[in-house]
Write a protein that holds these residues in place. Structure first.
Motif, PDB file in Angstrom:
ATOM      1  N   ASP A 322       0.829  -1.209   0.000  1.00 40.22           N
ATOM      2  CA  ASP A 322       0.000   0.000   0.000  1.00 40.22           C
ATOM      3  C   ASP A 322       0.866   1.262   0.000  1.00 40.22           C
ATOM      4  N   LEU A 323       1.801   1.328  -0.928  1.00 42.66           N
ATOM      5  CA  LEU A 323       2.680   2.481  -1.050  1.00 42.66           C
ATOM      6  C   LEU A 323       2.123   3.472  -2.059  1.00 42.66           C
ATOM      7  N   GLN A 324       2.486   4.722  -1.904  1.00 39.83           N
ATOM      8  CA  GLN A 324       2.118   5.741  -2.877  1.00 39.83           C
ATOM      9  C   GLN A 324       3.188   5.805  -3.961  1.00 39.83           C
ATOM     10  N   TYR A 325       2.786   6.218  -5.141  1.00 39.77           N
ATOM     11  CA  TYR A 325       3.770   6.391  -6.204  1.00 39.77           C
ATOM     12  C   TYR A 325       4.738   7.511  -5.821  1.00 39.77           C
ATOM     13  N   PRO A 326       6.026   7.346  -6.106  1.00 41.73           N
ATOM     14  CA  PRO A 326       6.972   8.446  -5.845  1.00 41.73           C
ATOM     15  C   PRO A 326       6.560   9.691  -6.633  1.00 41.73           C
TER      16      PRO A 326
END
Length: 363
Positions: A322-326
């Protein structure tokens, strides 16, 4: 109507509510309203209110997907988060963003299964079938820990608790649990379909003037001198040239380090780290000796030497954790999500992404 809409999506977009309202008055013309040119404006608003009320009832019943957003600021709880701030919902077209625990399981029984997974992973000869079944059963617990935690949990803590996520097969399986899409099949099918046109666009841009053209021309020169230009080399070219074409800083994604020196991974949200030697720097762009997948300043996995496979796993980790895009690479990953993986979130493409998509489909 609210129940039917929720069965497709918990937090429907305005455009989706408008489509539902138009479908309603087409089926029942007598319900057409005076407000709005198409007679559906009032129904769109009513559906929005009813869907919010329906979500509220489900949250009270303990449905995890909406209950996670309860306890917001109100007259009785003035110190809580704002009702519209940091709402936890699918933002990258996830289908199973967060789910309830299985009916016949409790947190205690699932915790025992998690411990069993750790035991299986530590074995010299792993039983991949058992690990896969246990990971399927414990998916809801894992997502509640990752998504439902107060503040984003550290990636290192997550993989320490769920070491099976360090297995390539389970990264692909976790992506399927979240999206009901086969990560490897979909990625390569669409990437290979668009690859000839993308390479043509990159070559056309490379013969022009400017910094972007010079970087693309350099990649093309290195690619053209490769002794073996098979499908893996072409995929590597497309993935390396894509952020350059979109005018993003590709150096933050594709990192290199000398095999003798330890890499400096400070402020590295996600990256593919290639180990090179002095005499193989250029050729390593397409034929690396080894590639490490870096997440949150740490080497998470020694991935395959195939750049496309490593990129695929990195994309899978973004969903699994569940990471955000850089921010510096948001266009690149959005292109992979919407055009390559066909995961549409109903947000229209704009600017460079829309231009690239139009160039792809309007040959």
């Amino acid at each position: 109507m609210a129940e039917t809409i929720y069965s497709f999506k918990a937090y429907a977009h305005e455009k989706e509510l408008a489509m539902a309202a138009q479908a309603l008055i087409r089926a029942h013309p007598c319900l057409r309203m005076a407000a709005g040119e198409d007679g559906a404006l009032g129904w769109k608003r009513h559906m929005g209110y009813k869907l919010a009320s329906y979500r509220n009832n489900l949250a009270k019943a303990g449905v995890a997907e909406v209950a996670i957003n309860t306890g917001r600021r109100s007259r009785n709880n003035p110190n809580n988060d704002h009702p519209h701030q940091n709402i936890k919902k699918a933002r990258k077209a996830e289908v199973n963003y967060i789910t309830n625990l299985p009916k016949d399981q409790t947190p205690a029984t699932l915790e025992k299964m998690r411990e069993q997974i750790m035991h299986e992973v530590e074995k010299t000869e792993r039983n991949y079938l058992v690990i896969g079944k246990l990971m399927d059963t414990t998916y809801a617990l894992r997502r509640q820990e990752i998504v439902g935690a107060v503040g984003a949990p550290r990636v290192r803590d997550v993989v320490d608790r769920w070491p099976a996520l360090l297995m390539e097969s389970q990264v692909v399986a976790e992506f399927h649990r979240i999206n009901n899409v086969n990560l490897r099949t979909q990625f390569y099918k669409e990437l290979d379909r668009h690859m000839p046109r993308l390479i043509t666009l990159f070559r056309d841009k490379a013969i022009k003037t400017g910094k972007i053209a010079e970087e693309l021309a350099k990649l093309m020169r290195i690619y053209d001198i490769q002794e073996q230009r098979d499908v893996n080399t072409r995929r590597a070219l497309v993935l390396r040239a894509l952020p350059v074409y979109l005018r993003e800083d590709a150096s933050t994604l594709f990192r290199t380090c000398d095999s003798a020196d330890g890499p400096d991974l400070t402020d590295t949200p996600v990256a593919l780290l290639t180990v090179v030697t002095d005499d193989t720097t250029d050729s390593a762009l397409f034929s690396p000796e080894s590639i490490c997948i870096v997440v949150e300043d740490e080497i998470l996995l020694n991935g395959p030497t195939n750049l496309a496979d490593s990129f695929l796993l990195l994309f899978g980790y973004i969903y699994a954790l569940d990471l955000q895009y850089p921010k510096k690479l948001e266009l690149t990953f959005t292109f992979i999500q919407k055009v390559v993986m066909c995961l549409e979130d109903n947000k229209p493409l704009k600017g460079r992404l829309l231009t690239l998509k139009n160039d792809l489909f309007n040959e």
